[in-house]
Design a protein around this motif. Structure first.
Motif, short mmCIF file in Angstrom:
data_model
loop_
_atom_site.label_atom_id
_atom_site.label_comp_id
_atom_site.label_asym_id
_atom_site.label_seq_id
_atom_site.Cartn_x
_atom_site.Cartn_y
_atom_site.Cartn_z
N HIS A 193 -4.56 2.21 -0.05
CA HIS A 193 -5.60 1.61 0.77
C HIS A 193 -6.94 1.82 0.07
O HIS A 193 -7.02 2.48 -0.97
N SER A 194 -7.99 1.26 0.62
CA SER A 194 -9.33 1.49 0.10
C SER A 194 -10.30 1.51 1.27
O SER A 194 -9.96 1.15 2.39
N HIS A 195 -11.52 1.92 1.00
CA HIS A 195 -12.58 1.93 2.00
C HIS A 195 -13.72 1.03 1.52
O HIS A 195 -13.91 0.86 0.31
N ASP A 196 -14.49 0.49 2.45
CA ASP A 196 -15.64 -0.30 2.04
C ASP A 196 -16.87 0.60 1.88
O ASP A 196 -18.01 0.14 1.99
N THR A 197 -16.64 1.86 1.62
CA THR A 197 -17.69 2.85 1.44
C THR A 197 -17.43 3.65 0.18
O THR A 197 -16.35 3.59 -0.41
N ALA A 242 -2.09 -6.99 -9.65
CA ALA A 242 -2.74 -6.58 -10.90
C ALA A 242 -4.26 -6.58 -10.77
O ALA A 242 -4.94 -5.71 -11.33
N GLU A 243 -4.80 -7.52 -10.01
CA GLU A 243 -6.25 -7.65 -9.90
C GLU A 243 -6.85 -6.70 -8.86
O GLU A 243 -7.92 -6.13 -9.09
N PHE A 244 -6.16 -6.51 -7.74
CA PHE A 244 -6.76 -5.78 -6.62
C PHE A 244 -6.01 -4.52 -6.21
O PHE A 244 -6.48 -3.79 -5.34
N GLY A 245 -4.87 -4.25 -6.82
CA GLY A 245 -4.17 -3.00 -6.54
C GLY A 245 -3.36 -2.97 -5.27
O GLY A 245 -2.79 -1.95 -4.92
N LEU A 246 -3.31 -4.10 -4.54
CA LEU A 246 -2.57 -4.19 -3.30
C LEU A 246 -1.81 -5.51 -3.26
O LEU A 246 -2.21 -6.48 -3.90
N ALA A 247 -0.72 -5.54 -2.50
CA ALA A 247 -0.06 -6.81 -2.23
C ALA A 247 -0.93 -7.61 -1.26
O ALA A 247 -1.72 -7.02 -0.51
N PRO A 248 -0.82 -8.94 -1.25
CA PRO A 248 -1.64 -9.74 -0.32
C PRO A 248 -1.51 -9.30 1.13
O PRO A 248 -2.50 -9.25 1.86
#
Length: 278
Positions: free
Chosen positions: A33-37, A217-223
């Motif tokens: 996951h990621s955070h917008d912070t 590859a671009e964003f590190g997550l599946a759609p």
């Protein structure tokens, strides 16, 4: 909140994107996951391991995990005693405002952390002081002073405005990257709506298989993971506004409140109810 997995305490600023958490986890495993912070985890005891930037990293006592906004990572206990840590989340707008004040209004690039684990005493002390002020001091002046100290430590000691070198891309690489970005734009615009793999691939201009590989590859997550993350972020904003967990689940496309609560707890380490009343 205390469970068999450990315990967690959460604090949230009511006026700006600043949050803090204090937790001791034993078996809890964070999914990618990621955070917008900006997110800084200060390991107090034990150790936590995680995948980030194509490698596996471990943060032990006294170290700081430093994640840039939207940087994908996961996490799990790397010791039998679990890991005790404090974490603070700082919105990019808060950091930008602090830097603008420090430079008397002159534009300056936001810091970019090039290593996900840091051993930096000045940064650790500043972040620890900020965490203590956020969770324990009712005085807004004290909180602002520690926030200034933390951002100062970020920009002067623990960060770089220069990104890591990027390898040269071939025309095929560029085409895949563009396809992934077209798909992400569609998800950004319609993440609350039902969306099929065929629709996403059509918007990207490639096959479903090619899109899945390019997007990861671009964003590190599946759609689908990215879509769920957007829904969780929107649900957080609804909870902050006073929505109940049931209403937030219904408004953000989750099958039911139980499904929403499971994912919220997996990604953020707390239940929607605990977050709502933080």
């Amino acid at each position: 909140m205390t469970t068999a997995e450990g315990w967690v305490r959460y604090w949230r600023d009511g006026d700006r994107p600043v949050e803090a958490m204090h937790a001791h986890f034993f078996d809890h495993v964070y999914p990618p996951h990621s955070h917008d912070t900006y997110s800084f985890g200060i390991t107090v005891a034990g150790a936590q391991s995680f995948h980030c930037r194509g490698g596996t990293h471990t943060s032990g006592a006294g170290m700081v995990m430093a994640f840039n906004p939207d940087e994908v990572h996961d996490g799990w206990a790397a010791a039998d005693t679990g890991y005790l840590y404090r974490i603070v989340h700082l919105g990019p707008s808060v950091v930008s405002d602090m830097i603008s004040d420090a430079t008397e209004g002159r534009s300056a690039a936001l810091p970019l952390f090039t290593a996900p684990v840091l051993s930096d005493r000045a940064l650790t002390d500043a972040l620890s002081g900020l965490h203590a002020a956020l969770t324990g001091s009712p005085n807004p002046l004290v909180r602002d002073e520690w926030l200034t100290a933390a951002v100062t430590a970020m920009t002067r000691r623990g960060a770089s405005t220069t990104a890591s070198p990027v390898r040269a891309r071939t025309p095929t690489d560029r085409a895949r990257r563009q396809a992934a970005r077209r798909a992400r734009q569609l998800l950004d615009d319609t993440y609350l709506e039902p969306l099929t793999a065929e629709q996403l691939a059509a918007a990207a201009g490639c096959s479903r298989f090619a899109l899945y590989r390019a997007f990861r590859a671009e964003f590190g997550l599946a759609p689908s993971d990215y879509q769920r993350q957007l829904r969780l972020r929107h649900a957080r904003s609804l909870l902050v506004s006073g929505a109940t967990p049931a209403d937030a689940a219904a408004a953000t496309g989750f099958a039911d409140q139980a499904h929403f609560s499971r994912w919220f707890h997996r990604v953020y380490g707390i239940t929607p109810g605990t977050f709502r009343y933080a």
